[in-house]
Scaffold this motif. Structure first.
Motif, mmCIF file in Angstrom:
data_model
loop_
_atom_site.group_PDB
_atom_site.id
_atom_site.type_symbol
_atom_site.label_atom_id
_atom_site.label_comp_id
_atom_site.label_asym_id
_atom_site.label_seq_id
_atom_site.Cartn_x
_atom_site.Cartn_y
_atom_site.Cartn_z
ATOM 1 N N TYR A 88 0.845 -1.245 0.049
ATOM 2 C CA TYR A 88 0.011 0.107 -0.104
ATOM 3 C C TYR A 88 0.788 1.026 -0.045
ATOM 4 O O TYR A 88 0.753 2.223 -0.788
ATOM 5 C CB TYR A 88 -0.968 0.088 1.280
ATOM 6 C CG TYR A 88 -1.616 1.326 1.326
ATOM 7 C CD1 TYR A 88 -2.661 1.708 0.674
ATOM 8 C CD2 TYR A 88 -1.262 2.268 2.512
ATOM 9 C CE1 TYR A 88 -3.407 2.924 0.869
ATOM 10 C CE2 TYR A 88 -1.927 3.469 2.715
ATOM 11 C CZ TYR A 88 -2.933 3.884 1.823
ATOM 12 O OH TYR A 88 -3.355 4.908 1.886
ATOM 13 N N MET A 89 1.676 1.206 0.836
ATOM 14 C CA MET A 89 2.675 2.548 0.927
ATOM 15 C C MET A 89 3.615 2.810 0.128
ATOM 16 O O MET A 89 4.153 3.860 -0.285
ATOM 17 C CB MET A 89 3.385 2.612 2.413
ATOM 18 C CG MET A 89 4.394 1.714 2.506
ATOM 19 S SD MET A 89 5.055 1.966 4.206
ATOM 20 C CE MET A 89 6.300 0.305 4.192
ATOM 21 N N THR A 90 3.877 1.961 -0.966
ATOM 22 C CA THR A 90 4.710 1.886 -2.140
ATOM 23 C C THR A 90 3.813 1.994 -3.393
ATOM 24 O O THR A 90 4.420 1.705 -4.529
ATOM 25 C CB THR A 90 5.795 0.862 -2.306
ATOM 26 O OG1 THR A 90 5.113 -0.339 -2.114
ATOM 27 C CG2 THR A 90 6.769 1.102 -1.025
ATOM 28 N N SER A 91 2.675 2.151 -3.379
ATOM 29 C CA SER A 91 1.875 1.891 -4.442
ATOM 30 C C SER A 91 1.645 3.251 -5.541
ATOM 31 O O SER A 91 1.761 3.021 -6.597
ATOM 32 C CB SER A 91 0.383 1.624 -4.241
ATOM 33 O OG SER A 91 -0.111 2.779 -3.367
ATOM 34 N N ASP A 92 2.064 4.426 -4.830
ATOM 35 C CA ASP A 92 2.301 5.603 -5.687
ATOM 36 C C ASP A 92 3.174 6.553 -4.932
ATOM 37 O O ASP A 92 3.434 6.254 -3.722
ATOM 38 C CB ASP A 92 1.064 6.245 -6.087
ATOM 39 C CG ASP A 92 0.003 6.499 -4.890
ATOM 40 O OD1 ASP A 92 0.640 7.536 -4.361
ATOM 41 O OD2 ASP A 92 -0.978 6.067 -4.766
ATOM 42 N N ALA A 93 3.596 7.331 -5.782
ATOM 43 C CA ALA A 93 4.684 8.484 -5.035
ATOM 44 C C ALA A 93 3.976 9.373 -3.646
ATOM 45 O O ALA A 93 4.806 9.437 -2.758
ATOM 46 C CB ALA A 93 5.272 9.398 -6.070
ATOM 47 N N ASP A 94 2.763 10.012 -3.965
ATOM 48 C CA ASP A 94 2.006 10.550 -2.953
ATOM 49 C C ASP A 94 2.010 9.721 -1.692
ATOM 50 O O ASP A 94 2.019 10.383 -0.531
ATOM 51 C CB ASP A 94 0.784 11.094 -3.604
ATOM 52 C CG ASP A 94 0.797 12.152 -4.370
ATOM 53 O OD1 ASP A 94 1.862 12.857 -4.556
ATOM 54 O OD2 ASP A 94 -0.238 12.379 -5.111
ATOM 55 N N THR A 95 1.421 8.399 -1.860
ATOM 56 C CA THR A 95 1.306 7.663 -0.642
ATOM 57 C C THR A 95 2.678 7.373 -0.110
ATOM 58 O O THR A 95 3.079 7.521 1.232
ATOM 59 C CB THR A 95 0.657 6.329 -1.023
ATOM 60 O OG1 THR A 95 -0.636 6.804 -1.639
ATOM 61 C CG2 THR A 95 0.362 5.482 0.041
ATOM 62 N N ALA A 96 3.584 7.105 -0.680
ATOM 63 C CA ALA A 96 4.906 6.846 -0.293
ATOM 64 C C ALA A 96 5.663 8.132 0.435
ATOM 65 O O ALA A 96 6.287 7.978 1.595
ATOM 66 C CB ALA A 96 6.072 6.482 -1.576
ATOM 67 N N ALA A 97 5.403 9.324 -0.163
ATOM 68 C CA ALA A 97 5.900 10.392 0.595
ATOM 69 C C ALA A 97 5.181 10.602 1.966
ATOM 70 O O ALA A 97 5.794 11.215 2.974
ATOM 71 C CB ALA A 97 5.315 11.789 -0.193
ATOM 72 N N ARG A 98 3.948 10.101 2.236
ATOM 73 C CA ARG A 98 3.528 10.233 3.412
ATOM 74 C C ARG A 98 4.236 9.385 4.483
ATOM 75 O O ARG A 98 3.998 9.581 5.673
ATOM 76 C CB ARG A 98 1.954 9.785 3.419
ATOM 77 C CG ARG A 98 0.893 10.784 2.800
ATOM 78 C CD ARG A 98 -0.476 10.179 2.490
ATOM 79 N NE ARG A 98 -0.768 9.414 3.510
ATOM 80 C CZ ARG A 98 -1.832 8.572 3.274
ATOM 81 N NH1 ARG A 98 -2.310 8.295 1.757
ATOM 82 N NH2 ARG A 98 -2.311 7.707 4.136
ATOM 83 N N PHE A 99 5.043 8.340 4.061
ATOM 84 C CA PHE A 99 5.615 7.386 4.708
ATOM 85 C C PHE A 99 6.908 7.949 4.931
ATOM 86 O O PHE A 99 7.817 7.007 5.442
ATOM 87 C CB PHE A 99 5.579 5.881 4.434
ATOM 88 C CG PHE A 99 4.042 5.554 4.892
ATOM 89 C CD1 PHE A 99 3.810 5.042 6.085
ATOM 90 C CD2 PHE A 99 3.032 5.414 3.810
ATOM 91 C CE1 PHE A 99 2.408 4.311 6.638
ATOM 92 C CE2 PHE A 99 1.722 5.025 4.104
ATOM 93 C CZ PHE A 99 1.558 4.344 5.419
ATOM 94 N N GLY A 100 7.428 9.158 4.324
ATOM 95 C CA GLY A 100 8.831 9.261 4.135
ATOM 96 C C GLY A 100 9.790 8.629 3.235
ATOM 97 O O GLY A 100 10.916 8.443 3.423
ATOM 98 N N LEU A 101 9.014 7.945 2.318
ATOM 99 C CA LEU A 101 9.911 7.085 1.340
ATOM 100 C C LEU A 101 10.111 7.611 -0.071
ATOM 101 O O LEU A 101 9.310 8.441 -0.543
ATOM 102 C CB LEU A 101 8.746 5.732 0.994
ATOM 103 C CG LEU A 101 8.592 4.846 2.358
ATOM 104 C CD1 LEU A 101 7.689 3.872 2.004
ATOM 105 C CD2 LEU A 101 10.054 4.496 3.028
ATOM 106 N N THR A 102 11.432 7.596 -0.315
ATOM 107 C CA THR A 102 11.993 8.254 -1.496
ATOM 108 C C THR A 102 12.525 7.040 -2.436
ATOM 109 O O THR A 102 13.085 6.196 -1.934
ATOM 110 C CB THR A 102 12.859 9.514 -1.211
ATOM 111 O OG1 THR A 102 14.042 8.902 -0.599
ATOM 112 C CG2 THR A 102 11.992 10.350 -0.730
ATOM 113 N N LEU A 103 12.682 7.380 -3.763
ATOM 114 C CA LEU A 103 13.201 6.203 -4.625
ATOM 115 C C LEU A 103 14.906 6.602 -4.888
ATOM 116 O O LEU A 103 15.323 7.698 -4.622
ATOM 117 C CB LEU A 103 12.617 6.513 -6.132
ATOM 118 C CG LEU A 103 11.218 6.141 -6.217
ATOM 119 C CD1 LEU A 103 10.620 6.445 -7.642
ATOM 120 C CD2 LEU A 103 10.962 4.917 -6.020
ATOM 121 N N PRO A 104 15.529 5.524 -4.981
ATOM 122 C CA PRO A 104 15.069 3.832 -4.995
ATOM 123 C C PRO A 104 14.741 3.661 -3.643
ATOM 124 O O PRO A 104 15.320 4.057 -2.535
ATOM 125 C CB PRO A 104 16.502 3.446 -5.436
ATOM 126 C CG PRO A 104 17.439 4.128 -5.089
ATOM 127 C CD PRO A 104 17.005 5.555 -5.104
#
Length: 317
Positions: free
Chosen positions: A55-71
């Protein structure tokens, strides 16, 4: 104490180079991280999957809410063996078996976690008790803490009849058994095909969908006293219809005004140690629905994301 940085090795790591579904996952060879001050490095042997992982890696906006960036890495629950110790760490030694959580980076040969951190910040580690295998230990952290946090909201006790929505899922496996250990009667919702699995856990199965409230009333003519909705809002709203007060209803995947949601991050200190001990003593059973090698991580995520498995899905490394 090992010497961090003394040996150059590589680590297989499941990563996203673009956020998305299972098709975006790749297995990469990367330099293995080294333990810094206050950290340990773990040679991961198994990683358990949870709905939050995809769920939290499904799209950039959701990932940003968890502090996740690429890679970005993938997976949170892990188990393995400490193989490197950073300066200032006295509570762990090389060779210790450990389990815990490392947000969105657990599916890798090597991970570094803080010796005194949390799953969301720095990662966390707990000693794996004798009698608990790594595959099962890797399935405990997110689901176990979430279930414990939900039980802390409704406080089941002898004499209670608890309705658990989504009782056959990863969190439900824990919630049903922990509520039973607290002395409560449990009615669990699920599909018709999940009935036997729910009975094995100690729940009385009821199919979800239209007419569920009537079916629950037939099972519990004296009433339901507490509700845990582990899927959405249907079971929580059914609880209100059954006369359960809001302070004895909780959700984990949705918000309803007036109802307290549960968050595994708020689980009481010592929760994971207690759960691990219960499993090691065979008082809590964690069914493993399927195990995959790391090269088949996409298939593992597809199976887990379909939400029809009865138990946990684990990646072995």
């Amino acid at each position: 104490m090992s010497e961090p940085g003394s040996t150059t090795i590589t680590s297989r790591a499941v990563q996203f180079e673009a956020f998305g579904g299972p098709e975006a996952l790749s297995v990469r060879d990367i330099p293995a991280p080294h333990a810094g001050p206050g950290q340990i490095r773990v040679r991961v042997t198994a990683a358990g999957l949870n709905p939050m992982d995809w769920y939290m890696t499904s799209d950039a906006d959701t990932a940003a809410r968890f502090g996740l960036t690429l890679p970005c890495g993938f997976g949170t629950d892990y188990a393995g063996v400490v193989d490197e110790i950073g300066d200032g760490v006295n509570d762990f030694a090389v060779g210790d078996r450990v389990f815990g959580g490392a947000l969105s980076r657990a599916v890798a040969d090597y991970i570094v976690v803080d010796a005194a951190g949390s799953t969301a910040v720095g990662g966390e580690a707990h000693r794996t008790p004798d009698g608990l295998d790594d595959r099962t230990a890797a399935a405990l952290t997110i689901a176990g803490c979430t279930a414990a946090a939900a039980l802390a909201v409704i406080k089941p006790a002898p004499g209670d009849t608890v309705l658990i929505g989504g009782a056959g899922g990863g969190v439900g496996v824990f919630a049903v058994q922990l509520a039973r250990l607290a002395g409560a009667r449990v009615i669990g919702t699920g599909s018709a095909s999940s009935a036997d699995a729910l009975r094995t856990l100690g729940a009385e199965p009821v199919t979800y969908g239209e007419g569920m409230v009537d079916r629950v009333r037939a099972f519990a003519p004296d009433g339901v006293t507490a509700v845990m909705d582990l899927h959405g809002t249907d079971t929580a709203l059914a609880g209100r219809e059954l006369g359960v007060p809001d302070d004895r209803i909780t959700t984990i995947a949705a918000h309803i005004d007036g109802i307290t949601p549960a968050n595994g991050a708020n689980a009481a200190p010592g929760t994971l140690e207690d759960i691990a001990t219960l499993v090691a003593e065979n008082r809590l059973r964690i069914p493993i629905a399927a195990t995959f090698g790391v090269d088949h991580v996409r298939e593992a995520v597809e199976l887990q994301a379909a939400r029809h498995v009865h138990g946990k899905v684990v990646i072995e490394l």
